[in-house]
Scaffold this active site. Structure first.
Site, PDB file in Angstrom:
ATOM      1  N   PRO A 105       0.884  -1.361   0.078  1.00 18.36           N
ATOM      2  CA  PRO A 105       0.000  -0.117  -0.039  1.00 18.36           C
ATOM      3  C   PRO A 105       0.836   1.292  -0.057  1.00 18.36           C
ATOM      4  O   PRO A 105       1.722   1.371   0.577  1.00 18.36           O
ATOM      5  CB  PRO A 105      -0.774  -0.044   1.323  1.00 18.36           C
ATOM      6  N   ASN A 106       0.438   2.075  -1.094  1.00 18.20           N
ATOM      7  CA  ASN A 106       1.139   3.441  -0.933  1.00 18.20           C
ATOM      8  C   ASN A 106       2.387   3.676  -1.714  1.00 18.20           C
ATOM      9  O   ASN A 106       2.671   4.820  -2.092  1.00 18.20           O
ATOM     10  CB  ASN A 106       1.013   4.328   0.438  1.00 18.20           C
ATOM     11  N   ASP A 110       1.418 -15.513   6.995  1.00 16.48           N
ATOM     12  CA  ASP A 110       1.067 -16.734   7.047  1.00 16.48           C
ATOM     13  C   ASP A 110       0.865 -17.075   5.492  1.00 16.48           C
ATOM     14  O   ASP A 110       1.028 -18.530   5.319  1.00 16.48           O
ATOM     15  CB  ASP A 110      -0.581 -16.875   7.572  1.00 16.48           C
ATOM     16  N   GLU A 159      12.447  -9.256   2.606  1.00 18.90           N
ATOM     17  CA  GLU A 159      11.745  -8.319   3.205  1.00 18.90           C
ATOM     18  C   GLU A 159      12.564  -6.681   2.643  1.00 18.90           C
ATOM     19  O   GLU A 159      13.685  -6.775   3.230  1.00 18.90           O
ATOM     20  CB  GLU A 159      11.348  -8.335   4.642  1.00 18.90           C
ATOM     21  N   ASN A 218       8.074  -5.504  -0.491  1.00 19.88           N
ATOM     22  CA  ASN A 218       7.842  -4.381   0.387  1.00 19.88           C
ATOM     23  C   ASN A 218       6.468  -4.440   0.548  1.00 19.88           C
ATOM     24  O   ASN A 218       5.559  -3.678  -0.171  1.00 19.88           O
ATOM     25  CB  ASN A 218       8.352  -3.157  -0.260  1.00 19.88           C
ATOM     26  N   HIS A 240       3.825  -4.159   9.451  1.00 21.44           N
ATOM     27  CA  HIS A 240       3.559  -3.896  10.918  1.00 21.44           C
ATOM     28  C   HIS A 240       2.232  -4.364  11.336  1.00 21.44           C
ATOM     29  O   HIS A 240       1.969  -4.414  12.660  1.00 21.44           O
ATOM     30  CB  HIS A 240       3.710  -2.461  11.161  1.00 21.44           C
ATOM     31  N   HIS A 253      12.525  -2.393   2.556  1.00 21.37           N
ATOM     32  CA  HIS A 253      11.975  -1.003   2.970  1.00 21.37           C
ATOM     33  C   HIS A 253      12.959  -0.315   2.343  1.00 21.37           C
ATOM     34  O   HIS A 253      14.208  -0.186   2.600  1.00 21.37           O
ATOM     35  CB  HIS A 253      11.713  -1.142   4.587  1.00 21.37           C
ATOM     36  N   LEU A 254      12.160   0.964   1.792  1.00 21.94           N
ATOM     37  CA  LEU A 254      13.034   2.109   1.294  1.00 21.94           C
ATOM     38  C   LEU A 254      13.772   3.004   2.585  1.00 21.94           C
ATOM     39  O   LEU A 254      15.096   3.127   2.338  1.00 21.94           O
ATOM     40  CB  LEU A 254      12.454   2.796   0.624  1.00 21.94           C
ATOM     41  N   SER A 255      12.985   2.970   3.382  1.00 14.80           N
ATOM     42  CA  SER A 255      13.473   3.701   4.738  1.00 14.80           C
ATOM     43  C   SER A 255      14.033   2.932   5.687  1.00 14.80           C
ATOM     44  O   SER A 255      13.734   1.691   5.757  1.00 14.80           O
ATOM     45  CB  SER A 255      12.423   4.556   5.454  1.00 14.80           C
ATOM     46  N   TYR A 277      11.179   8.800   1.489  1.00  9.17           N
ATOM     47  CA  TYR A 277      11.275   7.739   0.509  1.00  9.17           C
ATOM     48  C   TYR A 277      11.840   7.940  -0.732  1.00  9.17           C
ATOM     49  O   TYR A 277      12.180   7.160  -1.649  1.00  9.17           O
ATOM     50  CB  TYR A 277       9.755   7.068   0.126  1.00  9.17           C
ATOM     51  N   ARG A 326       7.033   1.033  13.847  1.00  2.01           N
ATOM     52  CA  ARG A 326       7.665   0.522  12.441  1.00  2.01           C
ATOM     53  C   ARG A 326       9.021  -0.316  12.663  1.00  2.01           C
ATOM     54  O   ARG A 326       9.239  -1.163  12.023  1.00  2.01           O
ATOM     55  CB  ARG A 326       8.062   1.624  11.806  1.00  2.01           C
ATOM     56  N   ARG A 366       5.300  11.019  -2.723  1.00  2.00           N
ATOM     57  CA  ARG A 366       4.923  10.578  -1.340  1.00  2.00           C
ATOM     58  C   ARG A 366       6.109  10.726  -0.334  1.00  2.00           C
ATOM     59  O   ARG A 366       7.020  10.379  -0.514  1.00  2.00           O
ATOM     60  CB  ARG A 366       4.415   8.972  -1.330  1.00  2.00           C
ATOM     61  N   ALA A 398       2.785  -0.607   4.969  1.00  2.00           N
ATOM     62  CA  ALA A 398       2.420  -0.612   6.397  1.00  2.00           C
ATOM     63  C   ALA A 398       2.059  -1.803   6.935  1.00  2.00           C
ATOM     64  O   ALA A 398       1.838  -2.091   8.155  1.00  2.00           O
ATOM     65  CB  ALA A 398       1.340   0.546   6.518  1.00  2.00           C
ATOM     66  N   ARG A 449      12.995   4.836  12.790  1.00  3.36           N
ATOM     67  CA  ARG A 449      11.656   5.650  12.746  1.00  3.36           C
ATOM     68  C   ARG A 449      10.820   5.383  13.800  1.00  3.36           C
ATOM     69  O   ARG A 449      11.137   5.024  14.934  1.00  3.36           O
ATOM     70  CB  ARG A 449      10.944   5.238  11.446  1.00  3.36           C
TER      71      ARG A 449
END
Ligand code: DQA
Length: 144
Positions: A10-11, A87, A98, A74, A80, A100-102, A23, A111, A18, A77, A107
């Protein structure tokens, strides 16, 4: 030829505009195109998918079994919050990186928790868009 699914949650469709301070300014289309280019250089077939919907991400993970050698995820959200994604990963028994950009650990505290981490082969975070190339290398290395 190995084939990887690059799955964004998402996002992440809003990358580029954004919160660019967090990001970066690279768009998701740019990242996806770069993954395909980098994959071609490395002899890997790369497919990319983005969804804002948890169930669609679960479906994509299910569909990856038998089609892809591994997944770069990625989950945004949902990282978390989503036991369903965790599952799904456990169910298909495909290697998942896994991503993540950040740097999620630098943070907000919410997160710092990842439901994905325990079922992923590893986590890459904090390197911005460059993390996707790192993840491709990591997944390829894992499969060798
Ligand atoms: C993110 C980090 C998440 O905490 C956040 O919800 C995102 C993006 C990242 O790539 O840094 O949507 O996964």
């Amino acid at each position: 030829m190995p084939s990887f699914l690059v799955l964004n949650g998402p996002n992440l469709n809003l990358l580029g505009t954004r919160q660019p301070d967090v990001y970066g300014t690279t768009t998701l289309s740019d990242i996806e195109a770069d993954c395909v280019t980098y994959g071609t250089e490395k002899g890997i077939s790369i497919s990319c998918l983005q969804s804002n919907h948890e169930g669609e991400l679960v479906d994509a993970i299910h569909a990856a079994k038998g089609t892809f050698s591994g997944i770069i995820l990625n989950a945004g959200a949902y990282t978390h919050t989503s036991i369903a994604l965790r599952d799904a990963i456990s169910s298909v028994e495909l290697p998942v990186i896994e991503l993540h950009l950040s740097n999620i650990h630098a943070r907000e505290e919410f997160r710092h928790i990842s439901y994905i981490a325990a079922v992923a082969i590893g986590q890459i975070c904090g390197f911005g868009a460059a993390g996707y190339r790192l993840a491709i290398d990591a997944l390829l290395g894992h499969l060798k």
